[in-house]
Enzyme design. Structure first.
Site, PDB file in Angstrom:
ATOM      1  N   GLU A  88       7.378  20.699  10.903  1.00 14.90           N
ATOM      2  CA  GLU A  88       6.360  21.272  10.119  1.00 14.90           C
ATOM      3  C   GLU A  88       6.894  22.016   8.905  1.00 14.90           C
ATOM      4  O   GLU A  88       6.449  21.823   7.860  1.00 14.90           O
ATOM      5  CB  GLU A  88       5.108  21.783  10.932  1.00 14.90           C
ATOM      6  N   ALA A 113       0.708  19.132  15.352  1.00 10.63           N
ATOM      7  CA  ALA A 113       0.699  20.199  14.515  1.00 10.63           C
ATOM      8  C   ALA A 113       0.300  19.682  13.077  1.00 10.63           C
ATOM      9  O   ALA A 113       0.346  18.444  12.755  1.00 10.63           O
ATOM     10  CB  ALA A 113       2.149  20.908  14.530  1.00 10.63           C
TER      11      ALA A 113
END
Length: 883
Positions: A305, A269
């Site tokens: 993230e 990600a």
């Protein structure tokens, strides 16, 4: 070697940019093959730069259309352009505006860097150096700019248009069928955090109220029809945001937070400011398609993230040598989050298993490098376990040394000082030095030295004087580019355990009130007083430092720790150490005394009786033997993977037989009855039941086959279904073949499940697997251009199947070499990651070693290798070439 030439970039050569970019206005007109990008850059000379320097902007495979300076279009004589750079020799010495128009082809972009298309949708990936594939730019992390992005597209093709920051406006463009959206990010950021997305996407959304009362709209975008598989990811995002407020006092700072899941992605990600882009395997989940491990990974990566919003975005890196400053720190933060959400001891064991399997191996290979490298040729190859996992361990050690309260104060000071800046490791450490008054220059060696320190411990008990002494020595083996190593500052969390489990009242002045001894010399000793009976030392509790430990304890005393230690990690470690000793002896000598195996089996039986049902997840870990890769790493030289496989199979058989009745009892008691839930307690019960199934099948394949077949038929969730199929793959025959075929047919339209199917088959340790892998490459679901498919089949074969990848005839090496060369033409990052499977080649016995070197040289001799692959193969062969 003939490859793309890449200069060596050195940390010592860093200097500030000669120019700055304060504002960036992007106008992006999306088109499948002819996307137009107009970048308007508000620039000025950098007072810290050279006053006579030309302006040199980075590019990569760009098609330049025009350049204008303060509104005036420049003639060809006023600049020099190539697909890889744009130079203006006579740049203004005051603030100016530069407008650049480029044209790019997203459909042809198989590198998946910059702007590309995934399943018909437009998306970007700009870390580390992908923004230069969109427009010419000062593409370096210390250039912080405020971005406004206008995105235009055909409404039918891309009804959803997303950018960084907050939405400003949107609308239609006349009657052309096209529309636009404008996004503004008020927070200055480096170009690697830029993102845009355009396409046909479904959406799930929720409102979140921050600790100061601000309303934030959270949304996850997925392929239409898969919205119900994003619910868990959205819920994990909310928990992550609340945790960061509670634990670190960090609040989200925009009006929206968007996540987009795409099926073609080089990484897990990406933390782009306000617009995270994810590999869809870390977003999409349902009980029918995702395992307990998938749910745990989604939770952890969503958190990782999001946590980058502060450790990476608000405070970013001055240069790519400081990559650990955002990645190691953020891994530490996501590990703490997962530990709070789940079982801290179980999660800690999982972290350490990953560290040892990936980072310890990297540290002992030709690819070894410091957590903060001092040089590189291709930065994409330094997104490594060393930077991430070892980087996280350094932060954890710092917290262990200074204590939880001072650690929080140091983090607060770090954010206060560095918010909105591009920082360095020194900035990070200085905050903690100021808070604590400590000199952390010795501790900083963890960032500077490569290699895994080896700590030897010897003990001596004086019964008459009631003293117990521990003598410590440390050494870090030489690694490429670093022959001499200085002693490290190693926190040793420890305690003493009595043989019967009763409390000990021993004291030691060198150990603080938290039970931590700071070992920071080449050799040192500590002495406990008031020790009334011979204790068993419990060292490096919670794995307090990323080191290899050699301890002069017999197996019997290690099993005392398994029974009585109050530290769960060291209970598990004791079982692993005994198992590893047995496995190494079986692998090297072909035999081990029956009484040693019996003693270990008896201890495991007692453990199962006493502890298994109280903490199923922990019990499953204790009952799982070290992997074949772990055993190879322990042996370290002249490794024979076939012997290791036989040794592990034999010990599994012996343990399964010795504990059979207990395993059958737990397997029956832990049968799934209610609806599926991914919570930690339910996942723990399934993991223990499936660990029992594995050992039962090892002891009695016929009975195990029947059990696994019945479980496969009755399973109501992917965890149990995949575990039963995994057991069946270890038992050759028609039942296995039919089960594999049935599974593949059932999930033929589920790419992420087919990845699991590929992985299971690629890991079968049989001679036929090589041909099976080649055949599966022709399967309709496989694509050499999709990183998930390649990693699941080829990556699993190379990383998980120690026997067949390291075949004695070298065929496994040759297969991977041929695929690396194919992948390199399409996606160099993917090819380079596959190539790291060769990192163990020097451990192998001589004939395998020769075959591996031959395969590596066949890659090295290929014309026009990418910088990514050329860098890895040259470092892999460096020592041999020197010889």
């Amino acid at each position: 070697m003939r490859t793309e030439t890449a200069p060596v970039i050195r940390l010592e050569d860093y200097r500030p940019s000669d120019f700055l970019i304060d504002q960036v206005e992007l106008d992006v007109k999306l088109h499948p093959t002819e996307t137009r990008v107009i970048a308007t850059l508000a620039m000025r000379p950098n007072p810290a730069g050279r006053s006579d320097a030309p302006l040199v902007l980075d590019g990569d495979e760009l098609n330049l259309k025009s350049v204008a300076l303060d509104g005036r279009v420049l003639s060809d004589e006023e600049f020099e352009a190539s697909p890889h750079s744009l130079t203006i020799a006579q740049a203004p010495r005051q603030a100016f505006t530069l407008t650049i128009e480029t044209e790019i082809n997203p459909t042809a972009n198989t590198k998946l860097m910059g702007l590309y298309r995934s399943s018909g949708n437009y998306c970007t990936q700009c870390e580390a150096e992908g923004f230069r594939r969109i427009t010419y730019f000062l593409d370096r992390p210390d250039i912080l700019s405020v971005y406004t992005t206008r995105i235009e597209a055909d409404r039918e093709e891309a009804p959803v248009l997303l950018g960084n920051g907050n939405p400003v406006e949107s609308g239609s463009i006349d009657d052309s069928g096209r529309h636009y959206a404008v996004w503004h990010d008020p927070h200055p950021k480096p170009s690697y955090l830029f993102a845009l997305v355009g396409g046909r996407l479904g959406r799930v959304a929720e409102s979140f109220t921050t600790m100061s009362g601000r309303e934030v709209e959270l949304a996850i975008y997925v392929e239409p029809g898969k919205e119900n598989r994003a619910d868990y990811a959205l819920e994990a995002l909310e928990r992550s945001m609340r945790w960061d407020e509670r634990v670190f006092g960090l609040e989200y700072d925009l009006d929206v937070f968007n996540i987009v899941a795409v099926s073609d992605f080089n990484m897990g990600a990406m933390e782009n400011k306000g617009l995270n882009i994810f590999n869809d395997k870390y977003v999409l989940a349902s009980p029918e398609t995702a395992t307990d491990m998938d749910y745990a990974h989604i939770e952890a990566i969503i958190a990782h993230e999001y946590f980058h919003n502060w450790t990476g975005n608000r405070v970013t890196c001055r240069d790519w040598f400081q990559l650990c400053l955002k990645e190691g720190l953020t891994v530490f933060r996501d590990q703490e989050f997962s530990s709070d959400e789940r079982s801290r001891p179980v999660h800690r064991i999982a972290e350490v298993k990953t560290l040892r399997a990936r980072q310890f191996l990297e540290d002992s290979s030709p690819l070894s490098h410091p957590v903060r490298p001092n040089q590189y040729r291709e930065i994409n190859n330094f997104y490594t376990a060393t930077v991430y996992e070892k980087g996280a361990e350094i932060v954890r050690m710092l917290k262990t040394i200074i204590g939880e309260q001072d650690f929080r104060h140091g983090m607060d000071l770090y954010f206060e000082r560095c918010d909105g800046t591009a920082a360095t490791v020194e900035d990070f450490l200085n905050a903690f030095a100021e808070v604590t008054g400590r000199d952390l220059s010795h501790f900083a060696r963890w960032y500077e030295q490569s290699g895994t320190p080896r700590v030897k411990v010897k003990s001596q008990y004086d019964e008459a004087g009631q003293t117990y002494r521990l003598d410590f020595t440390q050494v870090t083996p030489p690694t490429p580019g670093q022959a001499k190593k200085e002693p490290m500052a190693i926190p040793v969390a420890l305690g003493l355990v009595s043989h019967d489990g009763s409390p000990l009242s021993a004291t030691c002045d060198q150990v603080d009130e938290r039970g931590v001894f700071l070992f920071d010399k080449a050799a040192d000793s500590i002495t406990f007083t008031g020790v009334t009976s011979l204790p068993v030392p419990s060292l490096f509790r919670g794995f307090s430092a990323p080191v290899k430990v050699s301890l002069d304890l017999p197996n019997a005393e290690l099993l005392v720790l398994l029974r009585h230690d109050t530290d769960a990690f060291n209970r598990w470690q004791a079982a692993q150490t005994v198992a590893m000793r047995l496995l190494a002896s079986l692998s090297i000598e072909g035999q081990v005394a029956d009484e040693e195996i019996d003693a270990f089996s008896t201890a495991l039986c007692a453990f199962i009786d006493r502890d298994a049902e109280n903490d199923p997840a922990f019990a499953a870990l204790v009952m799982t033997l070290p992997s074949e890769a772990d055993i190879a790493q322990e042996i370290g030289q002249d490794v024979n993977p076939d012997a290791i496989h036989r040794a592990r199979s034999e010990l599994r058989r012996r343990i399964g037989a010795a504990c059979s009745k207990r395993l059958q009892r737990i397997y029956a008691a832990f049968t799934e009855t209610g609806p599926y839930s991914p919570d930690a307690a339910s996942a723990g019960r399934r993991s223990l039941r499936n660990a029992c199934l594995d050992l039962l099948a090892a002891a009695d394949p016929i009975a195990g086959e029947a059990l696994a077949s019945a479980q496969l038929e009755a399973a109501t969730n992917m965890t149990d279904r995949l575990a039963s199929l995994s057991v069946l793959t270890t038992i050759p025959g028609t039942v296995r073949d039919d089960a594999i075929a049935w599974f593949g047919e059932r999930y033929r339209n589920e790419p992420l499940v087919i990845d699991k199917w590929f992985t299971l088959q690629a890991a079968i340790p049989e001679d036929q697997t090589l041909e099976r892998v080649k055949n599966l490459m022709q399967h309709p679901a496989f694509s050499i251009s999709n990183p998930n498919r390649v990693r699941s089949l080829i990556g699993s074969f190379a990383m998980l199947n120690q026997v067949q990848f390291n075949r004695a005839d070298g065929a496994g090496y040759r297969l991977l070499a041929s695929i690396v060369l194919r992948a390199d033409e399409l996606n160099p990052q993917l090819a380079a990651r596959l190539l790291t499977a060769f990192s163990t080649w020097r451990m192998m016995e001589i004939s395998r070693r020769n075959h591996a070197e031959e395969a590596l040289r066949s890659i090295a001799q290929k014309p026009n290798l990418s910088r990514d692959v050329g860098d890895i193969v040259s470092r892999s062969l460096e020592e041999s070439q020197a010889k």
